[in-house]
Design an enzyme around this catalytic site. Sequence first.
Site: not given
Lengths: 276, 276, 276, 276, 276, 276
Positions: F141, F262
């Site tokens: 990212e 996550e």
Amino acid sequence: MRRNIEGCVMLEKDQPVDTSSKEPEYFHKFEHLKITRTENGILEVRFITNDGPIVFTGKDHHDFVEAFSQIAQDRDNKVMILTGSGDDFLAQIDGPSLGDITDPGEWDRTWWEGQQVLQNLTSISVPVIAAINGPATVHSEYALIADIIIAVEDSYFQDYPHLTFGIVPGDGVQTVWASAIGAYRTKYFHYTQQKISAREAQAFGVVAEVLPNKEALMKRAYEVATNLLNIPELTRRHMRMMFVAPLRKALLEQVGYGLAVEGISATDLRMTAKKE
Amino acid sequence: MRRNIEGCVMLEKDQPVDTSSKEPEYFHKFEHLKITRTENGILEVRFITNDGPIVFTGKDHHDFVEAFSQIAQDRDNKVMILTGSGDDFLAQIDGPSLGDITDPGEWDRTWWEGQQVLQNLTSISVPVIAAINGPATVHSEYALIADIIIAVEDSYFQDYPHLTFGIVPGDGVQTVWASAIGAYRTKYFHYTQQKISAREAQAFGVVAEVLPNKEALMKRAYEVATNLLNIPELTRRHMRMMFVAPLRKALLEQVGYGLAVEGISATDLRMTAKKE
Amino acid sequence: MRRNIEGCVMLEKDQPVDTSSKEPEYFHKFEHLKITRTENGILEVRFITNDGPIVFTGKDHHDFVEAFSQIAQDRDNKVMILTGSGDDFLAQIDGPSLGDITDPGEWDRTWWEGQQVLQNLTSISVPVIAAINGPATVHSEYALIADIIIAVEDSYFQDYPHLTFGIVPGDGVQTVWASAIGAYRTKYFHYTQQKISAREAQAFGVVAEVLPNKEALMKRAYEVATNLLNIPELTRRHMRMMFVAPLRKALLEQVGYGLAVEGISATDLRMTAKKE
Amino acid sequence: MRRNIEGCVMLEKDQPVDTSSKEPEYFHKFEHLKITRTENGILEVRFITNDGPIVFTGKDHHDFVEAFSQIAQDRDNKVMILTGSGDDFLAQIDGPSLGDITDPGEWDRTWWEGQQVLQNLTSISVPVIAAINGPATVHSEYALIADIIIAVEDSYFQDYPHLTFGIVPGDGVQTVWASAIGAYRTKYFHYTQQKISAREAQAFGVVAEVLPNKEALMKRAYEVATNLLNIPELTRRHMRMMFVAPLRKALLEQVGYGLAVEGISATDLRMTAKKE
Amino acid sequence: MRRNIEGCVMLEKDQPVDTSSKEPEYFHKFEHLKITRTENGILEVRFITNDGPIVFTGKDHHDFVEAFSQIAQDRDNKVMILTGSGDDFLAQIDGPSLGDITDPGEWDRTWWEGQQVLQNLTSISVPVIAAINGPATVHSEYALIADIIIAVEDSYFQDYPHLTFGIVPGDGVQTVWASAIGAYRTKYFHYTQQKISAREAQAFGVVAEVLPNKEALMKRAYEVATNLLNIPELTRRHMRMMFVAPLRKALLEQVGYGLAVEGISATDLRMTAKKE
Amino acid sequence: MRRNIEGCVMLEKDQPVDTSSKEPEYFHKFEHLKITRTENGILEVRFITNDGPIVFTGKDHHDFVEAFSQIAQDRDNKVMILTGSGDDFLAQIDGPSLGDITDPGEWDRTWWEGQQVLQNLTSISVPVIAAINGPATVHSEYALIADIIIAVEDSYFQDYPHLTFGIVPGDGVQTVWASAIGAYRTKYFHYTQQKISAREAQAFGVVAEVLPNKEALMKRAYEVATNLLNIPELTRRHMRMMFVAPLRKALLEQVGYGLAVEGISATDLRMTAKKE
């Protein structure tokens, strides 16, 4: 204005966290912020100029970006109280210090800082209490990024500088007030430079408690803060971030545009003045 | 890659703009709107039928699309006042004139116009003051696209036609009220055809000021308008567009759907009637 | 390309729909819901435990997903009243029955159910009236998915379990209250476990009517319900779905995240407890 | 509460609608648009200057707002084809005619028109086919508000004026391209003034068909248009409005901001030039 | 304020969960779904009519709401494979079985079910693999709610029924395709009833793998499913829910409106037919 | 109400800005970033560990928050190039250095930093070029917040750590890839840990140019950067901020939730391991 890197130690090195007895450097780095912290992690951030009420300057506009970023990164902060000095929360502004706001090249810096300071304020992951000790007529959006707002009886809110300068109130002050008191009250507030008293603000739902005087205000601020410390660490942090998320998104959507048209309106004043 | 600015000329140099002393054609084009303008650019738009309170018709539904588009395009307008005639703001509707709303083919025109009139009203880039001179019980969303709403003591708001006809109030009236007074008050308002008095509307935050009578109302409307003229031109225009942006987006998201289910509910009345 | 309409037959021709005289199975399927229906289709759903006030359990958390799904699918329901038994709306919770909320593996089920129950409640396509017969201090979001909320004089709202357990109030209770009373009142409500009385809730705009006692409450609930039956079938259904759409979207956006951080905060309590 | 349907009359009974044999006035009102319509309602809108390729002017920027509004309101239009004249779709611009874009006061008009023309284009409730007969390098967003884009072999897309003038491409061209080819291809397209050929545009998913020459292009445009006429009236209209809704919303969100920073960048060029 | 964790017991202790060896009732409840599950939790859902390709009926439209709700609630499902029987994925529809779609009262049920089935499909919290064994020309949105789509060489996608019936493709098929292949390809797909082959769909980014025949297809589907089982339970579940969240939101925003205008377009066909 | 412009002075008049010849302190502050700048303001930020490819650590996760904040605040930066050292862009990770990611209390820091680093990267108001010199398999990212991505022939993208650790890829990597290559390709990429080669990434639209080797890559990166310098200052800055705005908003909406689940998936691994 640069940060002295030499004194820094790695975060979590051995991991002895800074205790409140050892103050982080940023506590004393910003001219117009008086920052203190209790042993149990209640951070007090006080707007101040020469021990009196703050006179907000262009330098503050720049400094606050880093200040609130540092505060947000320091996990020793557990709750934050934001307040003013003397009889003002934030009510005076040093126009010339802002630089030539009619010049798009200079405005661009303001445009960037204005967005960033609000993103940084809303990245603070502990509850924020605003203790409104007097008029909040300049950058009142700083007060409204708080979770809980308490105010002294004779304080009030207004947006003074924008229409006084003749420019669009687009720096986020439009966004926080709409979130706080609804669209229609916000428009009237801005178009007419309305003063909203602490009591009215309470009736409108944005001020939670009105206190009789400044002593009672700060006493109550610390009481509320202390109660918030009873909420377990992660719960307390996630409550803040969960509650501030919709506002953070609204600010992201609206302030880039708002500050752009604010800048345009400032530039136009110069252009129009020249033509006349 | 720099643009040669020297070569630029003013847009439409040779086309003298209408001055306020010379009235644009659209002032007299729409049967049920009386449009006037002061020398300094305060536009008054008055709903009217034969010098008395308006009786809203299907032709108005069609005309208003263009009317508010023309108003929005005319930069000689500096502030707009929207009001009614006689004792009504907008309170009477000529049902048969609306055409056969139970026929999807006819409704399709209404569906398009209903969305477009609100997009055009919210494209007006000057502050709008609604002066509520009496009941606003039909298409009250026209009033609520205003920035500042003032009302006479004995006026009130209601949504009369939709539930009286038995159809869904989906033409935007659902959207503006939710924006103005919140979701729960809006639902009660619509499900029960509640009358909200001027004073209640003020307490709910949508009406800014309540005036004792119609004379005081219009006097105050012009006072507010005149004050708004003190705001520099671009600042005034951008404040309006900035403030109306969230509502404009909500209307875009909700009115196409709302008018679709309104039309379905109308058609179903015919179908059900036939079966019975 | 035209469809031959002649060949069409009614959907599910041979499957006789339950008439209101014959009760659907789901009326008696859920231990803590007492479900009844009038002949004209007013469904009453009452929280109950052993004929008294409900003690909310983990099984309810599971059951309600299906319960509200069944209710939503049954088109014989025309209006729904949601209420409690005895002196509580919903005010007691059986902590141990919730399972080990500190275990992410178990929480995952809660995470899914918590989102789904609110999507199912907001898929009910008939108006919902919440009749608040006493304190609503547990899962008050169930009450606030209603369209019209009426309450007895001495009832109140609070969010008791989350901060009492020390976990984030992220199951949607944050979303409905923000929609109902605004962001700032909601934050105070949650941070301080504030009790909001029926009268205050009315002043804040979420409660529509306050009734003197439980008899008057239920009488009025049925009156309102009966009035809503006068709205034609499709209009009534589409009004509900139109009004609930913005809340449904907000829940979809916020509850998955909210319940995730609620679970994290619960797990952290165990971890932290072990370290200490 | 049922509506008496019997009393309904057709909307505007006495006002005979323009038949396609009688051309509406707006067909000949706009200098740089050649507008024609087939008997079955296929509207062709052709950009044109003196029978040749259009040279886009400030007057066009103004005219197109009304032009596309008129087109949208005329229900005799059933499908629309948008194309250019000669060897260009839209590839020449008369810089000086745009007025002094460095003056915020003048830019404000551009700011408003630029938003409005795209809202009007996306309010056209019939399918739009763009027939790209040559380079589309100026205001290519007009082409991309189409539903179906077909192009001749040697045509291409580029955004020429913005970076050539040195200003931000913020007039919606950023929005339509991101919707069409994704964020990353769009950024490269704009930062480098990339030419995207018809074939590349087809591979990227925005051009549906590539035709060998202009004759084949227009033949195919009319074929596609004629096929679309086989879709029933309301289905055809609602398909357009349904498909264009997400783009319309994106434009509403992004173009006010985009044009604001475009104007700022223009003004800054003047300021910077003066300083140097 | 800490919770006593010791007292916690497992949720529904005494209710033994279905093991995969004991099939849940819903496996055999829905006429046109053949549901099986491997010992390790790979659920196969096969569209079927009399052991051959499914002929989609109005009963299926109703049944699937509950079917996918049951599947979503059953935590013994670990991965899901969705496929068809014989040579079709889903390519035949029994028009008359859908009921009178031109009657708004009947359509209302379709309107509700159409939204709910997609909310339920996207509430399935395990990865979904669509194995496209042949043409997917009816309700292809069911295929596209999958996470991974694999297809046999000679399969293709099309939207057959809507334009063949002459009605708006608004049941979510518009939403999933725009998410999958972009806005412009989607419009061409729908306006022209384009067939998109498996290979084209792969080039467009929606099909992940193309297999030579049905045996290879199912073998690969189970391979992929088995690989997904290697992802830990909560990670696998949260990946699905995280990935499907943006689509779920888009469906919530668009399908209520889409199905409303689809119904309107159907009703208009009847009205128009009568007039002719 | 006009502002007296005469009194304005330049912002920070007496504080000479760093010229590019004098390096800011932050250039040498971050262990794993090699930062240099050309005289004309092209900033090169290179991931590095001991002069070779970076081995990403928990300290980097912490440092990058401040690093990108400093870069964003330094207006002497005019364009930024982000690249790696040796044969990797970013492909190695020091797992243990990340701390105990299964402990919610430690994860909370990661949760905050992970969001903040992306907000800071997207607050950089100059164009960013990612020069992908080798595999980008960790935190890709960071590469995708660039405006223009160029890559060497044999480089590729993958998301290696998340599924290898068995945890949800929720740190924004899900968001940027969906923005770059669409929802369906992104899901396959993540579920299967697919390697996407530079050429494939170009075909998918995210990589703009593929270069034969690292020398050609960096030469081209500087060429592109130099070309971007020809865009006037404010235009260049506003293009970046305009183009990155939709991604910034998507990150704000999705990463808080993504990192929460996550963390939950990580904690569950520990819990599950203990039970086994």
